[in-house]
Write a protein that holds these residues in place. Structure first.
Motif, PDB file in Angstrom:
ATOM      1  N   GLY A  49       5.489  -2.350  -5.568  1.00 41.51           N
ATOM      2  CA  GLY A  49       4.050  -2.316  -5.375  1.00 41.51           C
ATOM      3  C   GLY A  49       3.577  -1.295  -4.364  1.00 41.51           C
ATOM      4  N   LEU A  50       4.442  -0.351  -4.001  1.00 41.98           N
ATOM      5  CA  LEU A  50       4.042   0.678  -3.047  1.00 41.98           C
ATOM      6  C   LEU A  50       3.467   1.866  -3.810  1.00 41.98           C
ATOM      7  CD1 LEU A  50       7.145   0.551  -0.697  1.00 41.98           C
ATOM      8  CD2 LEU A  50       4.929  -0.486  -0.323  1.00 41.98           C
ATOM      9  N   LYS A  51       2.157   1.941  -3.876  1.00 42.92           N
ATOM     10  CA  LYS A  51       1.493   3.030  -4.583  1.00 42.92           C
ATOM     11  C   LYS A  51       1.188   4.160  -3.611  1.00 42.92           C
ATOM     12  CE  LYS A  51       1.036   0.652  -8.418  1.00 42.92           C
ATOM     13  NZ  LYS A  51       2.159   0.671  -9.289  1.00 42.92           N
ATOM     14  N   GLY A  52       1.324   5.388  -4.089  1.00 43.80           N
ATOM     15  CA  GLY A  52       0.977   6.540  -3.271  1.00 43.80           C
ATOM     16  C   GLY A  52       2.015   6.902  -2.229  1.00 43.80           C
ATOM     17  N   ILE A  53       3.215   6.380  -2.370  1.00 44.49           N
ATOM     18  CA  ILE A  53       4.289   6.711  -1.425  1.00 44.49           C
ATOM     19  C   ILE A  53       5.330   7.528  -2.149  1.00 44.49           C
ATOM     20  CG2 ILE A  53       6.186   5.774  -0.064  1.00 44.49           C
ATOM     21  CD1 ILE A  53       4.386   3.576   0.799  1.00 44.49           C
ATOM     22  N   LEU A  54       5.677   8.648  -1.562  1.00 42.20           N
ATOM     23  CA  LEU A  54       6.652   9.552  -2.152  1.00 42.20           C
ATOM     24  C   LEU A  54       7.918   9.532  -1.295  1.00 42.20           C
ATOM     25  CD1 LEU A  54       7.171  11.762  -4.308  1.00 42.20           C
ATOM     26  CD2 LEU A  54       6.390  13.389  -2.621  1.00 42.20           C
ATOM     27  N   ILE A  55       9.028   9.170  -1.910  1.00 41.34           N
ATOM     28  CA  ILE A  55      10.323   9.156  -1.230  1.00 41.34           C
ATOM     29  C   ILE A  55      11.181  10.220  -1.888  1.00 41.34           C
ATOM     30  CG2 ILE A  55      12.372   7.817  -0.665  1.00 41.34           C
ATOM     31  CD1 ILE A  55      10.683   5.308  -0.963  1.00 41.34           C
ATOM     32  N   ASN A  71       3.856  10.057   6.454  1.00 39.84           N
ATOM     33  CA  ASN A  71       4.776   9.875   7.580  1.00 39.84           C
ATOM     34  C   ASN A  71       4.585   8.558   8.314  1.00 39.84           C
ATOM     35  OD1 ASN A  71       6.289  12.150   7.318  1.00 39.84           O
ATOM     36  ND2 ASN A  71       5.094  13.366   8.760  1.00 39.84           N
ATOM     37  N   ASN A  72       3.370   8.024   8.320  1.00 40.14           N
ATOM     38  CA  ASN A  72       3.131   6.809   9.105  1.00 40.14           C
ATOM     39  C   ASN A  72       3.852   5.585   8.535  1.00 40.14           C
ATOM     40  OD1 ASN A  72       1.584   6.566   6.831  1.00 40.14           O
ATOM     41  ND2 ASN A  72      -0.343   6.149   7.890  1.00 40.14           N
ATOM     42  N   LYS A  73       4.296   5.641   7.289  1.00 41.35           N
ATOM     43  CA  LYS A  73       5.035   4.532   6.678  1.00 41.35           C
ATOM     44  C   LYS A  73       6.550   4.722   6.764  1.00 41.35           C
ATOM     45  CE  LYS A  73       1.388   2.695   4.423  1.00 41.35           C
ATOM     46  NZ  LYS A  73       0.885   1.380   4.534  1.00 41.35           N
ATOM     47  N   ALA A  74       6.997   5.851   7.305  1.00 43.60           N
ATOM     48  CA  ALA A  74       8.412   6.213   7.251  1.00 43.60           C
ATOM     49  C   ALA A  74       9.312   5.206   7.959  1.00 43.60           C
ATOM     50  CB  ALA A  74       8.613   7.608   7.838  1.00 43.60           C
ATOM     51  N   LYS A  75       8.951   4.774   9.157  1.00 41.12           N
ATOM     52  CA  LYS A  75       9.820   3.881   9.933  1.00 41.12           C
ATOM     53  C   LYS A  75      10.025   2.536   9.223  1.00 41.12           C
ATOM     54  CE  LYS A  75      10.633   6.093  13.844  1.00 41.12           C
ATOM     55  NZ  LYS A  75      11.926   6.624  14.108  1.00 41.12           N
ATOM     56  N   GLU A  76       8.933   1.931   8.760  1.00 45.29           N
ATOM     57  CA  GLU A  76       9.077   0.615   8.135  1.00 45.29           C
ATOM     58  C   GLU A  76       9.787   0.720   6.792  1.00 45.29           C
ATOM     59  OE1 GLU A  76       5.079  -0.592   5.803  1.00 45.29           O
ATOM     60  OE2 GLU A  76       4.810  -0.288   7.956  1.00 45.29           O
ATOM     61  N   LEU A  77       9.577   1.797   6.044  1.00 45.76           N
ATOM     62  CA  LEU A  77      10.289   1.976   4.783  1.00 45.76           C
ATOM     63  C   LEU A  77      11.775   2.204   5.019  1.00 45.76           C
ATOM     64  CD1 LEU A  77       7.906   4.067   2.530  1.00 45.76           C
ATOM     65  CD2 LEU A  77       8.756   1.787   2.127  1.00 45.76           C
ATOM     66  N   LEU A  78      12.105   2.965   6.059  1.00 47.65           N
ATOM     67  CA  LEU A  78      13.512   3.199   6.375  1.00 47.65           C
ATOM     68  C   LEU A  78      14.208   1.887   6.729  1.00 47.65           C
ATOM     69  CD1 LEU A  78      15.794   5.264   6.764  1.00 47.65           C
ATOM     70  CD2 LEU A  78      15.096   5.418   9.145  1.00 47.65           C
ATOM     71  N   GLU A  79      13.529   1.029   7.478  1.00 44.14           N
ATOM     72  CA  GLU A  79      14.105  -0.276   7.813  1.00 44.14           C
ATOM     73  C   GLU A  79      14.336  -1.112   6.552  1.00 44.14           C
ATOM     74  OE1 GLU A  79      15.304  -1.226  10.760  1.00 44.14           O
ATOM     75  OE2 GLU A  79      14.767   0.788  11.414  1.00 44.14           O
ATOM     76  N   GLY A  80      13.380  -1.066   5.625  1.00 40.99           N
ATOM     77  CA  GLY A  80      13.532  -1.790   4.365  1.00 40.99           C
ATOM     78  C   GLY A  80      14.677  -1.256   3.526  1.00 40.99           C
ATOM     79  N   ILE A  81      14.822   0.062   3.509  1.00 42.36           N
ATOM     80  CA  ILE A  81      15.913   0.688   2.753  1.00 42.36           C
ATOM     81  C   ILE A  81      17.258   0.319   3.375  1.00 42.36           C
ATOM     82  CG2 ILE A  81      16.970   2.908   2.205  1.00 42.36           C
ATOM     83  CD1 ILE A  81      14.095   3.981   1.802  1.00 42.36           C
ATOM     84  N   ARG A  82      17.316   0.369   4.708  1.00 43.78           N
ATOM     85  CA  ARG A  82      18.576   0.008   5.387  1.00 43.78           C
ATOM     86  C   ARG A  82      18.924  -1.460   5.154  1.00 43.78           C
ATOM     87  NH1 ARG A  82      17.789   3.245  11.098  1.00 43.78           N
ATOM     88  NH2 ARG A  82      18.532   5.269  10.334  1.00 43.78           N
TER      89      ARG A  82
END
Length: 131
Positions: free
Chosen positions: A30-36, A59-70
Motif C-alpha cells: 500500500g505504499l504509493k508514490g515510493i520508488l525503491i 528521502n524522508n521515508k528512507a529510514k523507516e523503509l530501511l528498518e522495515g526491509i531489514r
C-alpha cells in the motif's frame, strides 16, 4: 581488490531480482508514490554476504523503509532464493544500506553554485565519519 567475474555475475542477478521483489512488496503493502531502487550490490569474495545499497525516493521515508526491509530480510532472502534457484547454489545473506551518493552529489553541486557556501557556514559540512 578487483571483483571476480563470479562476484559480478551474482551481484547483477541479485540486483535485477531484488528490484522486482522490493518494488512489488512496496506496492502490495500500500505504499504509493515510493520508488525503491537497488543502486549497487557487492558480494564478498567467499560469496556468503551480499551488501545491498538502496536508493529510496522520497528521502524522508528512507529510514523507516530501511528498518522495515531489514526486519523482513529472511522473507526477502527466501523469495530471492526461489527466483534464483537455477542460477545460484547457495543464497548469500543480505545486508541492506541506504545509498546516499545522490544526496552527497546534490550537496556538492549546491556548494559549487554558491547556494550553500561551507566556507562561510562550516556547520553545513558533515563531520567525517571514521570507519
Amino acid at each position: 581488490m578487483e571483483e571476480t567475474q563470479r562476484q559480478k555475475k551474482i551481484a547483477s542477478v541479485l540486483q535485477r531480482d531484488l528490484v522486482d521483489v522490493l518494488q512489488r512488496a512496496a506496492t502490495d503493502g500500500g505504499l504509493k508514490g515510493i520508488l525503491i531502487s537497488v543502486t549497487k550490490v557487492k558480494v564478498t569474495v567467499d560469496l556468503s554476504v551480499a551488501k545491498v545499497y538502496l536508493s529510496i525516493f522520497p528521502n524522508n521515508k528512507a529510514k523507516e523503509l530501511l528498518e522495515g526491509i531489514r526486519a523482513n530480510t529472511t522473507s526477502i532472502r527466501h523469495e530471492l532464493a526461489q527466483r534464483t534457484k537455477n542460477q545460484l547454489r547457495r543464497m548469500p545473506s543480505l545486508e541492506f544500506f541506504i545509498d546516499d551518493s545522490l544526496e552527497y552529489i546534490d550537496n556538492i553541486e549546491r556548494s559549487l553554485k554558491g547556494l550553500d557556501n561551507p566556507i562561510n557556514n562550516p556547520d553545513l559540512l558533515d563531520k567525517r565519519k571514521k570507519s
